[in-house]
Design a protein around this motif. Structure first.
Motif, PDB file in Angstrom:
ATOM      1  N   UNK A 175       0.836  -1.206   0.000  1.00 17.97           N
ATOM      2  CA  UNK A 175       0.000   0.000   0.000  1.00 17.97           C
ATOM      3  C   UNK A 175       0.871   1.256   0.000  1.00 17.97           C
ATOM      4  N   UNK A 176       1.878   1.286   0.844  1.00 16.93           N
ATOM      5  CA  UNK A 176       2.752   2.453   0.930  1.00 16.93           C
ATOM      6  C   UNK A 176       3.569   2.665  -0.346  1.00 16.93           C
ATOM      7  N   UNK A 177       4.027   1.591  -0.954  1.00 17.72           N
ATOM      8  CA  UNK A 177       4.946   1.704  -2.083  1.00 17.72           C
ATOM      9  C   UNK A 177       4.245   1.883  -3.436  1.00 17.72           C
ATOM     10  N   UNK A 178       2.943   1.649  -3.467  1.00 16.98           N
ATOM     11  CA  UNK A 178       2.232   1.742  -4.745  1.00 16.98           C
ATOM     12  C   UNK A 178       2.393   3.114  -5.408  1.00 16.98           C
ATOM     13  N   UNK A 179       2.197   4.230  -4.701  1.00 20.05           N
ATOM     14  CA  UNK A 179       2.363   5.542  -5.367  1.00 20.05           C
ATOM     15  C   UNK A 179       3.774   5.764  -5.902  1.00 20.05           C
ATOM     16  N   UNK A 180       4.780   5.202  -5.241  1.00 17.91           N
ATOM     17  CA  UNK A 180       6.159   5.378  -5.690  1.00 17.91           C
ATOM     18  C   UNK A 180       6.423   4.556  -6.947  1.00 17.91           C
ATOM     19  N   UNK A 181       5.850   3.368  -7.005  1.00 11.30           N
ATOM     20  CA  UNK A 181       5.981   2.555  -8.219  1.00 11.30           C
ATOM     21  C   UNK A 181       5.305   3.272  -9.389  1.00 11.30           C
ATOM     22  N   UNK A 182       4.117   3.829  -9.140  1.00 11.09           N
ATOM     23  CA  UNK A 182       3.383   4.521 -10.193  1.00 11.09           C
ATOM     24  C   UNK A 182       4.121   5.771 -10.651  1.00 11.09           C
ATOM     25  N   UNK A 183       4.912   6.370  -9.768  1.00 10.64           N
ATOM     26  CA  UNK A 183       5.683   7.566 -10.130  1.00 10.64           C
ATOM     27  C   UNK A 183       6.920   7.223 -10.946  1.00 10.64           C
ATOM     28  N   UNK A 184       7.265   5.944 -11.016  1.00 12.47           N
ATOM     29  CA  UNK A 184       8.395   5.522 -11.831  1.00 12.47           C
ATOM     30  C   UNK A 184       9.760   5.795 -11.218  1.00 12.47           C
ATOM     31  N   UNK A 185       9.854   5.757  -9.902  1.00 13.26           N
ATOM     32  CA  UNK A 185      11.150   6.004  -9.261  1.00 13.26           C
ATOM     33  C   UNK A 185      12.144   4.892  -9.628  1.00 13.26           C
ATOM     34  N   UNK A 186      13.433   5.268  -9.667  1.00 10.16           N
ATOM     35  CA  UNK A 186      14.462   4.245  -9.858  1.00 10.16           C
ATOM     36  C   UNK A 186      15.388   4.155  -8.649  1.00 10.16           C
ATOM     37  N   UNK A 187      15.119   4.987  -7.639  1.00  9.62           N
ATOM     38  CA  UNK A 187      15.927   5.003  -6.419  1.00  9.62           C
ATOM     39  C   UNK A 187      15.007   5.265  -5.239  1.00  9.62           C
ATOM     40  N   UNK A 188      15.227   4.539  -4.152  1.00  8.89           N
ATOM     41  CA  UNK A 188      14.422   4.715  -2.948  1.00  8.89           C
ATOM     42  C   UNK A 188      15.334   4.930  -1.750  1.00  8.89           C
ATOM     43  N   UNK A 189      15.083   6.005  -1.015  1.00  7.69           N
ATOM     44  CA  UNK A 189      15.857   6.310   0.191  1.00  7.69           C
ATOM     45  C   UNK A 189      15.083   5.841   1.409  1.00  7.69           C
ATOM     46  N   UNK A 190      15.749   5.077   2.270  1.00 10.39           N
ATOM     47  CA  UNK A 190      15.152   4.710   3.549  1.00 10.39           C
ATOM     48  C   UNK A 190      15.244   5.928   4.470  1.00 10.39           C
ATOM     49  N   UNK A 191      14.133   6.640   4.617  1.00  9.89           N
ATOM     50  CA  UNK A 191      14.127   7.860   5.418  1.00  9.89           C
ATOM     51  C   UNK A 191      13.896   7.607   6.889  1.00  9.89           C
ATOM     52  N   UNK A 192      14.223   6.412   7.347  1.00  5.50           N
ATOM     53  CA  UNK A 192      14.119   6.035   8.759  1.00  5.50           C
ATOM     54  C   UNK A 192      15.066   4.868   8.971  1.00  5.50           C
ATOM     55  N   UNK A 193      15.838   4.909  10.042  1.00  2.52           N
ATOM     56  CA  UNK A 193      16.834   3.856  10.259  1.00  2.52           C
ATOM     57  C   UNK A 193      16.201   2.509  10.578  1.00  2.52           C
ATOM     58  N   UNK A 194      14.927   2.480  10.893  1.00  2.00           N
ATOM     59  CA  UNK A 194      14.251   1.199  11.083  1.00  2.00           C
ATOM     60  C   UNK A 194      14.054   0.459   9.752  1.00  2.00           C
ATOM     61  N   UNK A 195      13.869   1.210   8.666  1.00  7.03           N
ATOM     62  CA  UNK A 195      13.375   0.625   7.430  1.00  7.03           C
ATOM     63  C   UNK A 195      14.305  -0.377   6.750  1.00  7.03           C
ATOM     64  N   UNK A 196      15.641  -0.302   6.913  1.00  2.00           N
ATOM     65  CA  UNK A 196      16.477  -1.344   6.289  1.00  2.00           C
ATOM     66  C   UNK A 196      16.127  -2.762   6.731  1.00  2.00           C
ATOM     67  N   UNK A 197      15.494  -2.906   7.905  1.00  2.00           N
ATOM     68  CA  UNK A 197      15.055  -4.230   8.328  1.00  2.00           C
ATOM     69  C   UNK A 197      14.045  -4.809   7.342  1.00  2.00           C
TER      70      UNK A 197
END
Length: 293
Positions: A175-197
């Motif tokens: 659900x969270x990543x759907x808008x980013x996929x639709x935007x056609x991103x080729x790079x994603x930044x983990x904007x929280x140190x928890x997220x690499x998990x």
């Protein structure tokens, strides 16, 4: 003072703080590069998550935590929390005479280097997204990059509870990543140190065509450059004695720490900061300093 002048004491520890166990990703990167460095870690689990907190609260938390870390004569501090970095870093750097490294600048610079189509996604807490800190940092670093920020408020609670690859986690992530996929991103930044998990989950959803940027790795590179410049790298010797502290529950340290570090043979001491934090919040609410930049 911001700790920019002079050399550092090589034998002093490095302080690291986060809202919970997410900063252990920074600890992991630091130990891989500098196993001789002693770490004093503070996880503010009593106030987790930071993402829904008011800015003055987040600044107050950071103020008390850095004050606590300085009791151990740390030679540098890593604010291993994007929410704190986005809102309190200028205030903390002005107030304390010790180098303080944040997460946003290193992550932005890394993403700017690797993106091919100039479309970069940022997943972060609600507070970080609303601060506009990533957009501002990209505008200063690479104004031609289009930034797509997505708040992910459920990620931190899921991770802190050890729900890394459960079905619910995949559903939330899609659900969270759907808008980013639709935007056609080729790079994603983990904007929280928890997220690499959640990197395996995110990789499965976005595919191998999207590069994942972990600011924890980039912040440690920046720390390494600073230690070299200030001649502060710890000498080789006996294994350092690491100390871990938490303001609230400690279960997630052992659960997530074992998953990330292959074991967590450390005790976590409970330290309460609530009384002093409330005093800071009241003062900041009356006259909160500008925290942009």
């Amino acid at each position: 003072m911001n700790g920019d002048e002079g050399c550092l004491n090589k034998t002093q520890p490095i302080g690291i703080f986060d809202s919970g166990v997410g900063g252990l990703t920074v600890v992991h990167c630091l130990w891989k590069r500098f196993p001789q460095e002693q770490v004093i870690y503070f996880g503010d689990t009593a106030h987790l998550p930071y993402g829904s907190r008011r800015p003055e609260e987040i600044i107050a938390f950071g103020t008390e935590i850095v004050s606590f870390l300085l009791q151990f004569a740390v030679k540098a501090v890593v604010a291993a929390c994007n929410t704190s970095s986005s809102l309190s870093l200028p205030y903390l750097r002005e107030r304390f005479p010790v180098p303080i490294i944040g997460m946003i600048g290193p992550g932005v610079r890394a993403a700017a280097r690797v993106t091919r189509n100039k479309r970069v996604g940022v997943i972060a807490t609600k507070a970080t997204v609303e601060s506009g800190a990533y957009e501002k940092a990209f505008q200063e670093c690479a104004p031609d990059i289009r930034v797509y920020s997505q708040p992910c408020p459920l990620f931190v609670p899921l991770i802190e509870n050890g729900c890394i690859e459960e079905k619910e986690t995949y559903q939330v992530a899609r659900t969270y990543l759907r808008p980013l996929r639709e935007a056609g991103i080729d790079t994603l930044v983990f904007g929280c140190t928890h997220y690499p998990f959640l990197a395996p989950v995110i990789r499965q959803i976005l595919g191998d065509g999207v590069r994942l940027v972990d600011p924890a790795q980039e912040a440690v590179k920046e720390l390494a450059d600073m230690l070299k410049l200030k001649e502060g790298k710890a000498p080789a010797g006996e294994g350092p004695r690491h100390l871990f502290f938490a303001s609230g529950p400690v279960t997630s340290f052992y659960m997530v720490g074992s998953r990330l570090l292959g074991g967590f043979p450390y005790s976590v001491e409970h330290i309460s900061l609530d009384g002093r934090v409330e005093d800071h919040c009241r003062r900041l609410s009356l006259g909160r300093p500008q925290v942009g930049g």
